[in-house]
Design a protein around this motif. Sequence first.
Motif, PDB file in Angstrom:
ATOM      1  N   THR A  21     -17.039   6.785   4.932  1.00  0.00           N
ATOM      2  CA  THR A  21     -18.259   7.545   5.192  1.00  0.00           C
ATOM      3  C   THR A  21     -19.036   7.790   3.903  1.00  0.00           C
ATOM      4  N   VAL A  22     -20.334   7.634   4.026  1.00  0.00           N
ATOM      5  CA  VAL A  22     -21.259   7.908   2.929  1.00  0.00           C
ATOM      6  C   VAL A  22     -22.346   8.783   3.531  1.00  0.00           C
ATOM      7  N   GLY A  23     -22.291  10.057   3.237  1.00  0.00           N
ATOM      8  CA  GLY A  23     -23.186  10.996   3.897  1.00  0.00           C
ATOM      9  C   GLY A  23     -22.871  10.995   5.381  1.00  0.00           C
ATOM     10  N   SER A  24     -23.859  10.715   6.206  1.00  0.00           N
ATOM     11  CA  SER A  24     -23.634  10.649   7.653  1.00  0.00           C
ATOM     12  C   SER A  24     -23.433   9.222   8.143  1.00  0.00           C
ATOM     13  N   ASP A  25     -23.420   8.250   7.230  1.00  0.00           N
ATOM     14  CA  ASP A  25     -23.233   6.841   7.587  1.00  0.00           C
ATOM     15  C   ASP A  25     -21.755   6.472   7.631  1.00  0.00           C
ATOM     16  N   ALA A  26     -21.410   5.564   8.536  1.00  0.00           N
ATOM     17  CA  ALA A  26     -20.050   5.033   8.635  1.00  0.00           C
ATOM     18  C   ALA A  26     -20.106   3.553   8.284  1.00  0.00           C
ATOM     19  N   LEU A  27     -19.418   3.171   7.218  1.00  0.00           N
ATOM     20  CA  LEU A  27     -19.436   1.798   6.742  1.00  0.00           C
ATOM     21  C   LEU A  27     -18.059   1.174   6.846  1.00  0.00           C
ATOM     22  N   CYS A  28     -18.033  -0.150   7.035  1.00  0.00           N
ATOM     23  CA  CYS A  28     -16.761  -0.862   6.940  1.00  0.00           C
ATOM     24  C   CYS A  28     -16.428  -0.993   5.452  1.00  0.00           C
ATOM     25  N   TRP A  29     -15.182  -1.306   5.169  1.00  0.00           N
ATOM     26  CA  TRP A  29     -14.749  -1.372   3.772  1.00  0.00           C
ATOM     27  C   TRP A  29     -15.526  -2.424   2.995  1.00  0.00           C
ATOM     28  N   SER A  30     -15.796  -3.554   3.618  1.00  0.00           N
ATOM     29  CA  SER A  30     -16.524  -4.636   2.949  1.00  0.00           C
ATOM     30  C   SER A  30     -17.921  -4.180   2.527  1.00  0.00           C
ATOM     31  N   CYS A  31     -18.648  -3.548   3.426  1.00  0.00           N
ATOM     32  CA  CYS A  31     -19.992  -3.054   3.101  1.00  0.00           C
ATOM     33  C   CYS A  31     -19.931  -1.920   2.079  1.00  0.00           C
ATOM     34  N   ALA A  32     -18.929  -1.066   2.196  1.00  0.00           N
ATOM     35  CA  ALA A  32     -18.784   0.024   1.232  1.00  0.00           C
ATOM     36  C   ALA A  32     -18.585  -0.525  -0.178  1.00  0.00           C
ATOM     37  N   GLU A  33     -17.774  -1.566  -0.310  1.00  0.00           N
ATOM     38  CA  GLU A  33     -17.547  -2.177  -1.622  1.00  0.00           C
ATOM     39  C   GLU A  33     -18.823  -2.796  -2.179  1.00  0.00           C
ATOM     40  N   GLU A  34     -19.632  -3.376  -1.304  1.00  0.00           N
ATOM     41  CA  GLU A  34     -20.843  -4.059  -1.738  1.00  0.00           C
ATOM     42  C   GLU A  34     -22.003  -3.107  -2.031  1.00  0.00           C
ATOM     43  N   HIS A  35     -22.147  -2.068  -1.232  1.00  0.00           N
ATOM     44  CA  HIS A  35     -23.347  -1.236  -1.288  1.00  0.00           C
ATOM     45  C   HIS A  35     -23.156   0.157  -1.877  1.00  0.00           C
ATOM     46  N   THR A  36     -21.914   0.545  -2.174  1.00  0.00           N
ATOM     47  CA  THR A  36     -21.693   1.898  -2.677  1.00  0.00           C
ATOM     48  C   THR A  36     -20.884   1.882  -3.963  1.00  0.00           C
ATOM     49  N   ILE A  37     -20.842   3.037  -4.596  1.00  0.00           N
ATOM     50  CA  ILE A  37     -20.093   3.210  -5.834  1.00  0.00           C
ATOM     51  C   ILE A  37     -19.624   4.659  -5.902  1.00  0.00           C
ATOM     52  N   LEU A  38     -18.586   4.910  -6.657  1.00  0.00           N
ATOM     53  CA  LEU A  38     -18.077   6.274  -6.810  1.00  0.00           C
ATOM     54  C   LEU A  38     -18.714   6.934  -8.024  1.00  0.00           C
ATOM     55  N   CYS A  39     -19.058   8.194  -7.882  1.00  0.00           N
ATOM     56  CA  CYS A  39     -19.575   8.983  -9.000  1.00  0.00           C
ATOM     57  C   CYS A  39     -18.434   9.188  -9.998  1.00  0.00           C
ATOM     58  N   ASP A  40     -18.696   8.910 -11.263  1.00  0.00           N
ATOM     59  CA  ASP A  40     -17.672   9.061 -12.303  1.00  0.00           C
ATOM     60  C   ASP A  40     -17.339  10.524 -12.579  1.00  0.00           C
ATOM     61  N   ARG A  41     -18.175  11.433 -12.154  1.00  0.00           N
ATOM     62  CA  ARG A  41     -17.956  12.851 -12.445  1.00  0.00           C
ATOM     63  C   ARG A  41     -17.229  13.573 -11.310  1.00  0.00           C
ATOM     64  N   CYS A  42     -17.685  13.396 -10.063  1.00  0.00           N
ATOM     65  CA  CYS A  42     -17.090  14.144  -8.948  1.00  0.00           C
ATOM     66  C   CYS A  42     -16.312  13.276  -7.966  1.00  0.00           C
ATOM     67  N   GLY A  43     -16.465  11.955  -8.060  1.00  0.00           N
ATOM     68  CA  GLY A  43     -15.731  11.065  -7.176  1.00  0.00           C
ATOM     69  C   GLY A  43     -16.380  10.817  -5.830  1.00  0.00           C
ATOM     70  N   GLU A  44     -17.552  11.387  -5.598  1.00  0.00           N
ATOM     71  CA  GLU A  44     -18.267  11.199  -4.335  1.00  0.00           C
ATOM     72  C   GLU A  44     -18.773   9.760  -4.232  1.00  0.00           C
TER      73      GLU A  44
END
Length: 70
Positions: A21-44
């Motif tokens: 989950t990214v906010g209110s979106d539900a992503l598959c792992w493949s899309c999450a790896e491609e389109h998202t990143i983790l915040c280095d400070r809080c891990g979000e």
Amino acid sequence: METTFACTCCGWLRSLSGRVTVGSDALCWSCAEEHTILCDRCGERVYRREAFRYRDRTLCAPCYEQVNNQ
């Protein structure tokens, strides 16, 4: 009881066990790896297009505001 979800990015039906989950979106792992990143400070997890670079760190908007206003 539902056991699948439709990925917000690709639209494919996937198992709930692989949902990211990214906010209110539900992503598959493949899309999450491609389109998202983790915040280095809080891990979000945030969308790459919404992330900020600050002193060689990737930050979400709230963390960027906090460190940029210090």
